[in-house]
Motif scaffolding. Structure first.
Motif, PDB file in Angstrom:
ATOM      1  N   MET A  63       0.850  -1.186   0.000  1.00 37.09           N
ATOM      2  CA  MET A  63       0.000   0.000   0.000  1.00 37.09           C
ATOM      3  C   MET A  63       0.886   1.237   0.000  1.00 37.09           C
ATOM      4  O   MET A  63       1.793   1.361   0.828  1.00 37.09           O
ATOM      5  CB  MET A  63      -0.903   0.034   1.236  1.00 37.09           C
ATOM      6  N   ILE A  64       0.630   2.125  -0.934  1.00 37.10           N
ATOM      7  CA  ILE A  64       1.377   3.373  -1.021  1.00 37.10           C
ATOM      8  C   ILE A  64       0.458   4.510  -0.592  1.00 37.10           C
ATOM      9  O   ILE A  64      -0.596   4.726  -1.200  1.00 37.10           O
ATOM     10  CB  ILE A  64       1.874   3.625  -2.453  1.00 37.10           C
ATOM     11  N   PHE A  65       0.839   5.209   0.447  1.00 36.49           N
ATOM     12  CA  PHE A  65       0.070   6.345   0.944  1.00 36.49           C
ATOM     13  C   PHE A  65       0.841   7.626   0.619  1.00 36.49           C
ATOM     14  O   PHE A  65       1.940   7.829   1.127  1.00 36.49           O
ATOM     15  CB  PHE A  65      -0.125   6.262   2.459  1.00 36.49           C
ATOM     16  N   ASP A  66       0.284   8.484  -0.229  1.00 37.48           N
ATOM     17  CA  ASP A  66       0.918   9.755  -0.570  1.00 37.48           C
ATOM     18  C   ASP A  66       0.193  10.865   0.184  1.00 37.48           C
ATOM     19  O   ASP A  66      -0.945  11.188  -0.115  1.00 37.48           O
ATOM     20  CB  ASP A  66       0.838   9.987  -2.089  1.00 37.48           C
ATOM     21  N   GLU A  67       0.856  11.429   1.174  1.00 34.07           N
ATOM     22  CA  GLU A  67       0.274  12.448   2.070  1.00 34.07           C
ATOM     23  C   GLU A  67      -1.081  11.956   2.610  1.00 34.07           C
ATOM     24  O   GLU A  67      -2.136  12.549   2.364  1.00 34.07           O
ATOM     25  CB  GLU A  67       0.103  13.778   1.335  1.00 34.07           C
ATOM     26  N   PRO A  68      -1.079  10.863   3.384  1.00 30.16           N
ATOM     27  CA  PRO A  68      -2.337  10.217   3.781  1.00 30.16           C
ATOM     28  C   PRO A  68      -3.241  11.045   4.671  1.00 30.16           C
ATOM     29  O   PRO A  68      -4.452  10.796   4.721  1.00 30.16           O
ATOM     30  CB  PRO A  68      -1.863   8.955   4.519  1.00 30.16           C
ATOM     31  N   THR A  69      -2.694  12.027   5.381  1.00 32.72           N
ATOM     32  CA  THR A  69      -3.544  12.795   6.301  1.00 32.72           C
ATOM     33  C   THR A  69      -3.561  14.285   5.978  1.00 32.72           C
ATOM     34  O   THR A  69      -3.862  15.109   6.843  1.00 32.72           O
ATOM     35  CB  THR A  69      -3.102  12.590   7.767  1.00 32.72           C
ATOM     36  N   ARG A  70      -3.251  14.644   4.729  1.00 30.47           N
ATOM     37  CA  ARG A  70      -3.298  16.067   4.356  1.00 30.47           C
ATOM     38  C   ARG A  70      -4.717  16.593   4.511  1.00 30.47           C
ATOM     39  O   ARG A  70      -5.667  16.063   3.960  1.00 30.47           O
ATOM     40  CB  ARG A  70      -2.832  16.260   2.913  1.00 30.47           C
ATOM     41  N   GLY A  71      -4.875  17.662   5.281  1.00 30.98           N
ATOM     42  CA  GLY A  71      -6.184  18.272   5.475  1.00 30.98           C
ATOM     43  C   GLY A  71      -7.128  17.465   6.342  1.00 30.98           C
ATOM     44  O   GLY A  71      -8.345  17.662   6.285  1.00 30.98           O
ATOM     45  N   ILE A  72      -6.591  16.581   7.173  1.00 33.57           N
ATOM     46  CA  ILE A  72      -7.426  15.705   8.004  1.00 33.57           C
ATOM     47  C   ILE A  72      -7.178  16.031   9.472  1.00 33.57           C
ATOM     48  O   ILE A  72      -6.046  16.273   9.888  1.00 33.57           O
ATOM     49  CB  ILE A  72      -7.116  14.226   7.704  1.00 33.57           C
ATOM     50  N   ILE A  80       4.449   8.373   2.055  1.00 36.75           N
ATOM     51  CA  ILE A  80       5.058   9.651   1.688  1.00 36.75           C
ATOM     52  C   ILE A  80       4.376  10.736   2.499  1.00 36.75           C
ATOM     53  O   ILE A  80       3.145  10.851   2.489  1.00 36.75           O
ATOM     54  CB  ILE A  80       4.884   9.922   0.189  1.00 36.75           C
ATOM     55  N   SER A  81       5.143  11.531   3.204  1.00 41.31           N
ATOM     56  CA  SER A  81       4.530  12.578   4.028  1.00 41.31           C
ATOM     57  C   SER A  81       5.470  13.763   4.184  1.00 41.31           C
ATOM     58  O   SER A  81       6.690  13.605   4.286  1.00 41.31           O
ATOM     59  CB  SER A  81       4.176  12.031   5.417  1.00 41.31           C
ATOM     60  N   SER A  82       4.875  14.952   4.185  1.00 40.31           N
ATOM     61  CA  SER A  82       5.621  16.181   4.448  1.00 40.31           C
ATOM     62  C   SER A  82       5.453  16.625   5.894  1.00 40.31           C
ATOM     63  O   SER A  82       5.999  17.656   6.295  1.00 40.31           O
ATOM     64  CB  SER A  82       5.134  17.293   3.502  1.00 40.31           C
ATOM     65  N   ASP A  83       4.674  15.859   6.659  1.00 46.47           N
ATOM     66  CA  ASP A  83       4.440  16.146   8.068  1.00 46.47           C
ATOM     67  C   ASP A  83       5.526  15.439   8.875  1.00 46.47           C
ATOM     68  O   ASP A  83       5.506  14.223   9.035  1.00 46.47           O
ATOM     69  CB  ASP A  83       3.044  15.653   8.466  1.00 46.47           C
ATOM     70  N   MET A  84       6.480  16.204   9.362  1.00 48.17           N
ATOM     71  CA  MET A  84       7.634  15.609  10.028  1.00 48.17           C
ATOM     72  C   MET A  84       7.229  14.817  11.274  1.00 48.17           C
ATOM     73  O   MET A  84       7.779  13.739  11.540  1.00 48.17           O
ATOM     74  CB  MET A  84       8.634  16.699  10.409  1.00 48.17           C
ATOM     75  N   GLU A  85       6.256  15.321  12.021  1.00 48.97           N
ATOM     76  CA  GLU A  85       5.795  14.605  13.209  1.00 48.97           C
ATOM     77  C   GLU A  85       5.213  13.248  12.817  1.00 48.97           C
ATOM     78  O   GLU A  85       5.434  12.243  13.490  1.00 48.97           O
ATOM     79  CB  GLU A  85       4.742  15.448  13.942  1.00 48.97           C
ATOM     80  N   GLU A  86       4.482  13.219  11.714  1.00 49.65           N
ATOM     81  CA  GLU A  86       3.890  11.984  11.213  1.00 49.65           C
ATOM     82  C   GLU A  86       4.974  10.992  10.801  1.00 49.65           C
ATOM     83  O   GLU A  86       4.905   9.804  11.139  1.00 49.65           O
ATOM     84  CB  GLU A  86       2.994  12.322  10.025  1.00 49.65           C
ATOM     85  N   VAL A  87       5.955  11.464  10.069  1.00 45.44           N
ATOM     86  CA  VAL A  87       7.046  10.604   9.618  1.00 45.44           C
ATOM     87  C   VAL A  87       7.775   9.992  10.811  1.00 45.44           C
ATOM     88  O   VAL A  87       8.046   8.787  10.854  1.00 45.44           O
ATOM     89  CB  VAL A  87       8.030  11.396   8.730  1.00 45.44           C
ATOM     90  N   LEU A  88       8.076  10.817  11.795  1.00 47.00           N
ATOM     91  CA  LEU A  88       8.871  10.357  12.928  1.00 47.00           C
ATOM     92  C   LEU A  88       8.092   9.422  13.846  1.00 47.00           C
ATOM     93  O   LEU A  88       8.668   8.531  14.462  1.00 47.00           O
ATOM     94  CB  LEU A  88       9.391  11.559  13.720  1.00 47.00           C
ATOM     95  N   SER A  89       6.779   9.618  13.954  1.00 52.11           N
ATOM     96  CA  SER A  89       6.004   8.808  14.893  1.00 52.11           C
ATOM     97  C   SER A  89       5.553   7.479  14.299  1.00 52.11           C
ATOM     98  O   SER A  89       5.338   6.513  15.034  1.00 52.11           O
ATOM     99  CB  SER A  89       4.781   9.584  15.382  1.00 52.11           C
ATOM    100  N   LEU A  90       5.416   7.401  12.984  1.00 48.23           N
ATOM    101  CA  LEU A  90       4.799   6.230  12.371  1.00 48.23           C
ATOM    102  C   LEU A  90       5.773   5.333  11.620  1.00 48.23           C
ATOM    103  O   LEU A  90       5.535   4.133  11.486  1.00 48.23           O
ATOM    104  CB  LEU A  90       3.693   6.690  11.416  1.00 48.23           C
TER     105      LEU A  90
END
Length: 520
Positions: free
Chosen positions: A426-435, A460-470
Motif C-alpha cells: 500500500m502506497i500512501f501519498d500524504e495520507p492525512t493532508r487536510g485531516i 510519503i509525508s511532508s508532516d515531520m511529526e507523522e514521519v517520525l512517529s509512524l
C-alpha cells in the motif's frame, strides 16, 4: 486583539445558524463572532461542520435557519457575489483554479478588466495588478506564468493571491497551508500577521495546531455540527485544542518498531522516472513495515510512487514482490499484483466525487458484483456498507455523494476501495493532508493494523511529526534519488533534513545508511 480586551462591535456575527443535507444535520444552532483586526482559529474534526459553516458565509450554501450580520447589518448571502459584496473573501481547501489560464487569468477570473471599444480583456493591466500580490506572498515568478506549469503548492498560493486581490475585510482561510512547504507556510503566516495589523479580520481553519499557536487570538471549536466551546489566547495549548476538538485525550504512543528481521516483501532497483530520468532510485520494504519517505517538495517522491503503481511510465527499473520480478506498465498491472496507491489529491485522483460512496468503493472490483455483465446492486451495496462501517465512514447511507463528505471521510472511502482487495503493498501519498487529529489517529491505527497483517507500506509525508512517529524506517529523497535511509531510533528532524537538502552524511546521532536498502 483578544475578545477579553476592550474592542469595538463585532464586524461579523453568525447567530444560531443551522444547515441540513439529505438527512444529515451538518450545523445545529452555531454562533460565532469576529472582531476587527482579529484572527480566530476554527477547529474541529472532519465532519464537525467547519467548512459548511464557512461556506454559508461564503455564499456556497444558504443556511436553513439563523442570521448573519456584517458591521451590525443583517445580510442575506444567496451566492458568492453577495459574499464578496459584503467584504468577505474565501480561500477554499480544495483548489478552484483553471490550468488552461495563466496566474493573472485565475486571479481575476470572472472580474477581468476590459479595454477598448470592443471591450476586450486587458491582459496587460491584469498581469500588472496581479504581480504585487505574488510579490507579497514571496512568489518569484511572473503573473503571466501558465498555471499548469505550477506545483500543487504553488497553485494553492495563487488561490491565496486571488483572495488578497479582493481587498476583503473578512478573510476565510480553509486549510490554506495543506499543500505548502515549510517556507511557503511561514511566508503565509507572516502575511496573516501583516493583514491583521492592517485591520483585516481572519477566520483560520487548520488541523496544524502549531500554526494556530502562532497566529490565533482565540480559538472556536465545533463538534458534531455544534459549538463545542472556545479558548482564549492565554489558554492555547496543543492538548487543550485536541480535547476541544475530539472531546477526549488522544494516545500519543510512538508506533514505530524494529523490522530488521522481517523478510523483504517489495523491492525496487534502478528506477528512473520521467521527472528525473538520469537519477536512479533503489529501496526495499519488508513485510509488516512502514517505510516513511521524506523530502522537500519536488524531490520526486510522488513520481516514484506513481511509477511503482503504474500511473506514470518508468524510464527503467526492476520491481520485485515476494521475490518475483514484476512487469508494471499500467495501473491495471499494479492492481493485478496487489499494489495500491492512495494519492495525494484524493478528490481529483482518488475519487469520482459525483458518484455515491457505493460506486467509489466497489469500482476497482466490479467483476465481483456482476453476473453476465450485469451488476448485482444489492451485493454491491452490502459490500460497500460493510467496508464503510469497518472504516467508520460518517455517512447516513452509502448512496451519499462522495463530494459531500468531509476530507477525512473521503480519505476513508479511498482506503475502503483498496482494503477489500487484499493489498500486498500500500502506497500512501500524504495520507492525512487536510485531516483532523481524530481522523489521523484512525488512519494511523489502520496503517499499523495493515502492517501487522504483513502488508508492506510506503508512506510519503511532508508532516515531520507523522514521519517520525509512524515510520519504522525513513527514506529521504533529494532531486530524484534517495540520499539516506534511517532506522526509526536514529531518525530526527535534523538527520532527515540533512539528507533532504542533499547531504551524503548522517547528522549527529544517525546511523550510516542502511545497506539493506542502499541509496543510489
Amino acid at each position: 486583539m483578544s475578545k477579553s480586551e476592550s474592542q469595538p462591535a463585532p464586524i461579523l456575527e453568525m447567530k444560531r445558524v443551522s444547515k441540513r443535507f439529505a438527512g444529515v444535520q451538518a450545523l445545529r444552532n452555531v454562533s460565532l463572532e469576529l472582531y476587527p483586526g482579529e484572527v480566530i482559529a476554527l477547529i474541529g474534526e472532519n465532519g464537525a461542520g467547519k467548512s459548511t459553516l464557512m461556506k454559508t458565509l461564503g455564499g456556497v450554501h444558504q443556511p436553513d435557519e439563523g442570521e448573519i450580520r456584517v458591521s451590525g447589518q443583517v445580510v442575506k448571502i444567496t451566492g458568492v457575489k453577495d459574499s464578496i459584496r459584503s467584504g468577505i473573501s474565501f480561500i477554499h481547501q480544495e483548489l478552484n483554479v483553471l490550468d488552461n489560464l495563466d496566474i493573472a487569468g485565475n486571479v481575476y477570473l470572472g472580474r477581468e478588466p476590459l479595454t477598448g471599444p470592443l471591450r476586450l480583456v486587458d491582459t496587460a493591466r491584469m498581469a500588472a495588478e496581479t504581480q504585487p500580490f505574488l510579490d507579497q506572498l514571496g512568489l518569484n515568478f511572473s503573473s503571466r506564468t501558465p498555471l499548469k506549469s505550477l506545483s500543487l503548492a504553488q497553485q494553492q498560493m495563487v488561490e491565496i493571491a486571488k483572495a488578497l486581490s479582493l481587498n476583503a475585510q473578512i478573510l476565510i482561510m480553509d486549510e490554506p497551508t495543506s499543500s505548502l512547504t515549510l517556507s511557503e507556510t511561514d511566508r503565509l503566516l507572516t502575511v496573516v500577521e501583516e493583514l491583521r495589523a492592517k485591520g483585516v479580520s481572519i477566520i483560520y481553519i487548520s488541523h496544524r495546531l502549531g500554526e494556530i499557536m502562532r497566529i490565533a487570538d482565540r480559538v472556536v471549536g465545533l463538534r458534531d455540527g455544534q459549538n463545542a466551546g472556545g479558548l482564549s489566547r492565554a489558554e492555547l495549548t496543543h492538548d487543550a485544542m485536541v480535547k476541544l476538538m475530539v472531546g477526549r485525550d488522544l494516545d500519543k504512543t510512538h508506533l514505530a518498531h524494529d523490522t530488521s528481521n522481517l523478510p523483504v516483501r517489495f523491492s525496487v532497483s534502478g528506477l528512473r522516472t520521467g521527472k528525473y530520468p538520469n537519477k536512479e532510485v533503489a529501496f526495499e520494504i519488508r513485510r509488516g513495515e512502514i517505510l516513511g519517505m521524506a523530502g522537500l517538495v519536488g524531490a520526486g517522491r510522488s513520481e516514484t510512487a506513481q511509477a511503482i503503481f503504474g500511473i506514470d511510465k518508468s524510464q527503467g527499473g526492476v520491481f520485485t514482490l515476494d521475490g518475483k520480478v514484476l512487469s508494471i506498465k499500467s495501473a491495471q498491472d499494479g492492481i493485478r499484483n496487489g499494489i495500491y496507491l492512495v494519492p495525494e489529491d484524493r478528490r481529483r485522483c482518488g475519487l469520482i466525487t459525483d458518484l455515491p460512496i457505493r460506486n467509489n468503493i466497489t469500482l476497482p472490483a466490479l467483476n465481483r458484483f456482476s453476473v453476465a455483465g450485469l451488476i448485482n446492486r444489492d451485493k454491491e451495496r452490502t459490500s460497500a456498507q460493510k467496508a464503510s462501517k469497518a472504516l467508520n465512514v460518517k455517512t447516513p447511507t452509502v448512496e451519499f455523494l462522495a463530494k459531500n463528505l468531509s476530507g477525512g471521510n473521503q480519505q476513508k472511502v479511498v482506503l475502503a476501495k483498496w482494503l477489500s482487495l487484499e493489498p500486498k503493498l500500500m502506497i500512501f501519498d500524504e495520507p492525512t493532508r487536510g485531516i483532523d487529529v481524530g481522523a489521523k489517529a484512525e488512519i494511523y491505527d489502520l496503517m499499523r493494523n495493515l502492517a501487522k497483517e504483513g502488508v508492506a507500506i510506503l508512506m510519503i509525508s511532508s508532516d515531520m511529526e507523522e514521519v517520525l512517529s509512524l515510520s519504522d524506517r525513513v527514506a529521504v529523497m533529494h532531486e530524484g534519488r534517495i540520499t539516506g535511509i534511517l532506522p526509526f531510533d536514529k531518525a530526527s528532524e535534523e538527520s532527515i533534513m540533512q539528507f533532504a537538502v542533499g547531504g551524503e552524511r548522517p547528522a549527529t546521532g544517525a546511523r550510516p545508511l542502511d545497506t539493506g536498502a542502499a541509496a543510489v
